[in-house]
Design an enzyme around this catalytic site. Structure first.
Site, PDB file in Angstrom:
ATOM      1  N   CYS A  97     -25.968 -25.756 -22.623  1.00 50.86           N
ATOM      2  CA  CYS A  97     -24.690 -25.647 -21.936  1.00 50.86           C
ATOM      3  C   CYS A  97     -23.573 -26.240 -22.805  1.00 50.86           C
ATOM      4  O   CYS A  97     -23.283 -25.693 -23.860  1.00 50.86           O
ATOM      5  CB  CYS A  97     -24.787 -26.314 -20.563  1.00 50.86           C
ATOM      6  SG  CYS A  97     -23.455 -25.853 -19.458  1.00 50.86           S
ATOM      7  N   HIS A 231     -30.015 -24.034 -17.969  1.00 51.45           N
ATOM      8  CA  HIS A 231     -30.488 -25.428 -17.973  1.00 51.45           C
ATOM      9  C   HIS A 231     -31.981 -25.550 -17.709  1.00 51.45           C
ATOM     10  O   HIS A 231     -32.374 -25.756 -16.559  1.00 51.45           O
ATOM     11  CB  HIS A 231     -29.768 -26.221 -16.873  1.00 51.45           C
ATOM     12  CG  HIS A 231     -28.344 -26.496 -17.151  1.00 51.45           C
ATOM     13  ND1 HIS A 231     -27.932 -27.551 -17.928  1.00 51.45           N
ATOM     14  CD2 HIS A 231     -27.212 -25.876 -16.752  1.00 51.45           C
ATOM     15  CE1 HIS A 231     -26.614 -27.580 -17.993  1.00 51.45           C
ATOM     16  NE2 HIS A 231     -26.139 -26.565 -17.290  1.00 51.45           N
ATOM     17  N   GLU A 233     -33.796 -28.065 -18.206  1.00 52.24           N
ATOM     18  CA  GLU A 233     -34.088 -29.418 -17.685  1.00 52.24           C
ATOM     19  C   GLU A 233     -33.892 -29.506 -16.187  1.00 52.24           C
ATOM     20  O   GLU A 233     -34.425 -30.385 -15.532  1.00 52.24           O
ATOM     21  CB  GLU A 233     -33.256 -30.459 -18.428  1.00 52.24           C
ATOM     22  CG  GLU A 233     -31.777 -30.544 -18.057  1.00 52.24           C
ATOM     23  CD  GLU A 233     -30.901 -29.459 -18.685  1.00 52.24           C
ATOM     24  OE1 GLU A 233     -31.451 -28.492 -19.269  1.00 52.24           O
ATOM     25  OE2 GLU A 233     -29.670 -29.566 -18.563  1.00 52.24           O
TER      26      GLU A 233
END
Ligand SMILES: Nc1ncnc2c1ncn2[C@@H]1O[C@H](COP(=O)(O)OP(=O)(O)O)[C@@H](O)[C@H]1O
Ligand SMILES: [Mg+2]
Lengths: 270, 790, 82, 82
Positions: A97, A231, A233
């Site tokens: 990002c 993302h 994560e």
């Protein structure tokens, strides 16, 4: 090298805010992960001490001027040489990002001929403004991005995106050439796709930001610098997946294979 | 005026002679200094100075003004209310706090005391929560107003040493299609406000990296002139981090953004000699937020609280540092001295009184023991932000202000915090809304689609997706469910790595009911917030009350306020859900009239194991669908009546004892993993809830409406669209249905149909199909209205 | 010497400008006969330089190093001495 | 007739401008002798109007209704005929 000897440096600037979930994922992987404010990195850290550098998402310096620009230029000014050396050693550098935006603004991505002086691509305003939503991305890399080689080509990963500036674009006068290079060099890594894996073909919201050629993530020609808008994560654990209450709760989610592959690669390679 | 004279100092400093002032002179002084003080309050101050036999200074009077303001002292909620049935001594004490005190829940850690309410989570971890209003600023500058509103409430959470983990926002606008021609001068169009407010909340919350996970978006004519913006924040802290131990000798440390002319309101101190100086500096009427500044503060404060380096903390909001510093000193029975010239400024020229009351954003106030001062300052510096020691606490009981070595104010703190009580009057207006009469429409499927497409029911995806609700990777039940983005009842967070405990956040508000009956409006809001919480698996619920009301100087608005407070006491008590924090915003009046009395109830629940959380999407064909609760002809204030242009009078009521029982049973069934999906029934009634469950899960429903339990035989449209409280829809597998029914024994429930593979909503009555709509049509109707181009 | 530079940063031709499009739609929605809107950013930079020539080259550098991304941005500068 | 209007929107004096301040710090960090930066927005609006006078008043209206908030913004317009 041994997994517990692997050292990951997560850098943050004022406004970085996806650092804790990334840190959590690396720690769960069993590696040593350190989250360090970049001023401190400039003053007291030696990049040589690390095996992986990770730039998390967020709004570094408020994303003023352009997303990621201020942080990127600051880094270039303060530790540009060290970063370049780190990359040239073939060690993994990952930006998610805002981190992707930073890697583009520093010229590491797409990095057709090594790090460029001025950015060769941009992450522009998304066609529908800021959006937080889940998307599907397909791994299209054929092997150059070695750190992701444990994720099979064609794998579809569900992950969230959350950004206002993530529309991957190339300069209009060099668009065809550059795009061809991305394919020829096997720099394409992730593309936004439909449930059956077919490309989004620009259709919103399957392609959430209007990115050229549905590009969600790319790597440099050497494959060790990787940037992506989605993302992983935030999809690391099963309970973060959007449909776990209907499809069942697994310990890990679609972000796990991403981190797993990066760490396995590092173990093997160094 | 000769009562106000400039002192001999080189900087702006005025002395005011209050000795023997007449009422007229007092009023004149108040006006000249731009004070909002009432005559009663001015007299109180005069009498105080009479005893002291000294002149007042501008800084001192400004301090009284700030501290006595509605915003800082809640005069209406703490004062007397004269009603036809006698005088109430404090609404807060008589109803809201009393409810909490009588429930006396052992898990309430700190309530109504601090910047936020704090309750236990698990082991030594606590949850703090606060909801604020920012209506007036948002009406003037929607982006900045909403952004700084969110910034302010996040600081409330930092102000109890907690780290923010989630935000909420509840927004009320006029209809987006409101005619431009009808807009009065000075009122901004709902579309402009909507876009600005949503972008403002998004921009602040996203940039600071706190997920916005729950909220509501409401549209009604009554909000055209008075936009309503509630912003909430939830945070976590450890018990030993909650340090409240300020001692004499501790430093006053001001951290974060610089102090400027922002938010110094209504000042008419424009005597001839002043204008020359003040001309060059314009006073910002609204504020520009800087989320990155607050992000840095957040990081630094987390470290300071983990290392226990401070002895006290508070946010700086309304009233600026004047309120923060004086309140802290008074709370610990201390005094304080402050050097105003030490405060870093962003404007070149500011008078001492301006520095003292400036409401510049992104500032926090810490109390720091001398031995930790250096460390604390360094922590801020390492995060690339500023912190300065500007004074010291002492034992004098006075606030002493100095500017370049000159004493410019000395205020007795006790006099500041014992203002005279205000008296308001409450009286009902003799107005009665009537129940409409109209024939039963024959195409109920069409009505259902129209309801799904009404602004209040339609998908809020356009709002919700502008906010990052995933950041921090803790959002287990998201605001929108699955790939079809259905409307979940509440958000569930899993905030701790080593525990499976979940936090459940939901909200309820029913402003339209308030136009009929404020008591049942409040009761319904409480039920809705709790119902939403229970539906996903929440329990041990605490509540926050946020009142947005018209001017308390009108007896009818006060009457409505009294009624709503009564409901908070009675219904909250019956549900055993303590109030732990709240806030009021009064004086919401515009050329279009007062705001609809709007009570927002926020519910904070916990779920011992997040993996038992239930979402609202249908899971599997063949499962049974149950309706919990009784349906009545309660359509007053409903979306259905509104669709026909009526308000009506049959506002939904509730039977608290029955509701408590069925909620308890639902919780038991969730813990036994019997419930596969659950949706609360609210706006649009049964039919809308059925449609939402079906299209979110991508599965059809075959429903026999004869099975719906109603207290009387209802017309079919009323049966489908009534908004009776305390009802839920629950999906249970065939094999678990017996166990489920055993758990539900003693409550009102019935099995009304089955989940099917056919992607249609099929509703039958007396053997005839009354609604048969494709899910694709229903979801389209629901998704389109707010997705249309801006 | 002190200089003031206005730097206007616009999107290159050929790129879609979502913000401009949204603004254009909104203006149309308000009843205006708008055919297009392009949005851009501007910075007013006050800085020191030895002389005008030096100032011009400094601003140009700032633009290329930070204020613009040549992939997507065009820029235009106006300099005046203070 | 078609007109092109440039609308520059700046924050009024007295307002803090976090973007300008951050940009100024960033430029300083890169070694430039910058004393301040103010950031602003600009729109290029192409629209139709009967004549120049009408065009001017139309743009003014657009500014007040949508493009700016008079409470905090100043704006400046340049109009040219196309
Ligand atoms: N302004 C808002 N901010 C954040 N979330 C919102 C907002 N408005 C609605 N939501 C979320 O969207 C979902 C659906 O909301 P709503 O349509 O009000 O649901 P309900 O069916 O409970 O009335 C909920 O999860 C709610 O939290
Ligand atoms: Mg709804």
């Amino acid at each position: 090298m041994k997994r517990h000897d692997i050292k990951v440096l997560l850098m943050r600037a004022p406004g970085t805010n996806c650092d804790l979930e990334a840190l959590r994922a690396f720690r769960d992987m069993g590696v040593q992960a350190e989250l360090v404010q970049s001023q401190k990195v400039f003053k007291t850290k030696n990049l040589d001490d690390y095996n992986i550098i990770f730039f998390p998402g967020g709004f570094s310096y408020g994303d003023y001027v352009r997303s990621g620009a201020i942080w990127a230029k600051e880094m270039e000014y303060r530790i540009g040489k060290e970063l370049k050396a780190f990359v040239e050693e073939g060690k993994p550098v990952i930006g998610v990002c805002n981190g992707f935006q930073v890697l583009v603004e520093t010229g590491f991505l797409p990095g057709f001929k090594g790090k460029s002086i001025e950015p060769e691509a941009a992450l522009g305003n998304s066609t529908h403004g800021y959006q937080c939503r889940w998307i599907r991305m397909k791994k299209v890399n054929k092997g150059s991005c070695q750190m992701l080689n444990s994720v099979e080509e064609g794998t579809i990963l569900q992950t969230p995106v959350a950004h206002g500036e993530g529309r991957f674009i190339l300069p209009p006068d060099k668009l065809e050439q550059h795009l061809k290079k991305l394919y020829d060099n096997d720099q394409m890594v992730f593309r936004y796709c439909r449930e059956d894996g077919s490309p989004a073909s620009g259709e919103w919201p399957i392609n959430p930001n209007g990115a050229l050629d549905d590009i969600a993530g790319i790597c440099n020609p050497e494959g060790n610098v990787l940037g992506l808008m989605p993302h992983p994560e935030r999809a690391y654990y099963g309970h973060l997946m959007p449909t776990w209450t209907s499809t069942g709760l697994n310990k890990y989610g679609d972000g796990y294979p991403f981190f797993d592959s990066v760490i396995k690669f590092t173990e093997k390679k160094f | 005026m000769n009562r106000i004279v400039r002192s001999s100092q080189a900087f702006e400093h005025y002395l005011i002679d209050l000795l023997n002032t007449s009422d007229a002179e007092l009023k004149e002084i108040g006006k000249t200094l731009g004070l909002g003080l009432s005559l009663q309050e001015l007299q109180y101050i005069r009498d105080h100075y009479l005893i002291k036999e000294k002149k007042a200074t501008d800084v001192e009077l400004q301090t009284y003004d700030q501290t006595f303001s509605e915003h800082c002292s809640h005069k209406t909620f703490k004062g007397y209310v004269k009603t036809p049935d006698g005088t109430i001594n404090g609404l807060l004490k008589t109803y809201i706090r009393k409810e909490t005190e009588e429930i006396n829940a052992p898990w309430c850690y700190s309530v109504f005391e601090d910047n936020a309410g704090i309750v236990d989570l698990v082991d030594d971890t606590l949850v703090a929560i606060k909801v604020e209003t920012h209506n007036h600023p948002s009406a003037i500058e929607p982006f900045g107003g909403a952004a700084t509103g969110l910034g302010g409430v996040i600081r409330d959470i930092l102000g109890v040493w907690a780290s923010p983990i989630a935000c909420t926002d509840v927004l009320c606008f006029g209809p987006l299609n409101y005619s431009y021609e009808k807009l009065p001068e000075g009122v901004k169009h709902p579309t402009y406000l909507f876009n600005g407010v949503v972008d403002g909340i998004g921009s602040y919350g996203n940039s600071i990296g706190i997920p916005t996970v729950n909220g509501a978006t409401v549209f009604d004519d009554d909000y055209t002139g008075n936009v309503v913006v509630y912003a909430g924040c939830v945070g976590l802290l450890k018990k030993d981090e909650y340090v409240k131990n300020v001692k004499s000798g501790d430093y006053v440390v001001l951290a974060g953004g610089r102090t400027g002319l922002d938010g110094i309101h209504g000042v008419t101190f424009a005597s001839a000699e002043l204008t020359k100086e003040s001309e060059a500096i314009s006073r910002p009427a609204v504020q520009v937020g800087n989320p990155i500044e607050e992000e840095k503060l957040k990081r630094a404060i987390k470290q300071i609280s983990e290392e226990h380096l401070g002895s006290g903390i508070t946010d700086i909001g309304g009233g600026g540092i004047s309120c923060g510093i004086c309140e802290t000193a008074d709370k610990y029975d201390l005094g304080v001295s402050v050097d105003l010239d030490k405060i870093p400024l962003k404007a070149a020229k500011m008078a001492p009184w301006e520095i003292w009351i400036s409401e510049s954003q992104e500032r926090m106030l810490l109390a720091v023991p001398p031995k930790n001062l250096e460390k604390v300052i360094k922590i801020f510096k390492d995060e690339q932000t500023e912190a300065t020691a500007i004074g010291k606490y002492d034992q004098t009981g006075l606030a002493k202000l100095n500017y370049h070595g000159v004493k410019i104010a000395e205020i007795e703190l006790k006099s500041l915090f014992n203002p005279p009580k205000t008296t308001r009057t409450a009286n009902k207006l003799a107005k009665k809304s009537v129940e409409p009469e109209f024939p039963e429409p024959n195409n109920l499927g069409l009505i259902l689609k129209k309801l799904l497409a009404s602004y209040n029911i339609a998908s809020k995806e356009k709002v919700v997706r502008r906010y990052d609700h995933e950041v921090k990777g803790q959002t287990v039940v998201k605001p929108l469910q699955g790939w079809n983005s259905g409307p979940n009842n509440a958000a569930v967070l899993k905030p701790l790595e080593k525990s499976d405990v979940g936090i459940v956040i939901s909200s309820g508000l029913n402003p339209r009911y308030g136009k009929i009956d404020p008591y049942w409006m409040a009761a319904s809001s409480i039920d809705e917030a709790i119902r939403n919480n229970v539906a996903v698996g929440g329990r041990r619920i605490s509540l926050l009350d946020n009142f947005t009301w018209g001017s308390p100087e009108y007896p009818d608005r006060m009457d409505a306020l009294v009624e709503a407070c009564k409901a908070c006491y009675e219904i909250g008590k019956a549900y055993n859900t303590p109030f732990i924090s709240g806030k009021d915003s009064l004086y919401n009046e515009s050329p279009l009239g007062p705001v609809a009395p709007t009570l927002l109830i926020t519910a904070l629940g916990i779920i011992p194991n997040y993996s038992n959380a239930v979402t609202m999407d249908l899971k599997k064909a063949g499962n049974k669908l149950y309706l919990i609760g009784e349906t009545k002809k309660e359509l007053g204030g409903s979306e259905y009546y509104n669709l026909h242009g009526y308000l009506g009078s049959s506002v939904p009521k509730l039977d608290a004892l029955k509701a408590v029982q069925s909620y308890q049973n639902i919780t038991d069934a969730i813990d036994s993993k019997l419930i596969l999906s659950c949706h609360d029934i609210s706006e649009g009634g049964l039919a809308v809830a059925l449609a939402e469950m079906a299209f979110t899960g991508g599965l059809g429903l075959n429903i026999n409406l004869n099975k719906v339990l109603a207290n009387e035989k209802l017309r079919l449209d009323f049966l489908l669209f009534s908004e009776s409280n305390s009802r839920m829809l629950v999906e249970v597998s065939e094999e678990n249905s017996v166990t489920f029914e055993k758990i539900m024994d003693g409550t009102t429930y019935s099995s009304i149909g089955v989940v099917t593979k056919i992607p249609r909503l099929d509703l039958n009555y007396d053997g005839k199909t009354v609604v048969d709509e494709a899910l694709s049509e229903l979801i389209k109707a629901w998704k389109t209205p707010l997705e249309a181009p801006r | 010497m002190n200089f003031k530079a206005f730097v206007y940063v616009t999107l290159k031709q050929g790129y879609s400008d979502p913000e401009g499009e949204t603004t254009s739609d909104a203006l149309k929605g308000l009843g205006y006969n708008v055919s297009s809107v392009r949005s851009s950013k501007a910075y007013e930079v006050i800085f020191e330089a030895a002389d005008r020539k030096k100032a011009t080259s400094l601003v140009d550098e700032m633009c290329r190093r930070l204020l613009t991304n040549p992939t997507k941005d065009d820029y235009r500068v106006e300099i005046s001495e203070l």
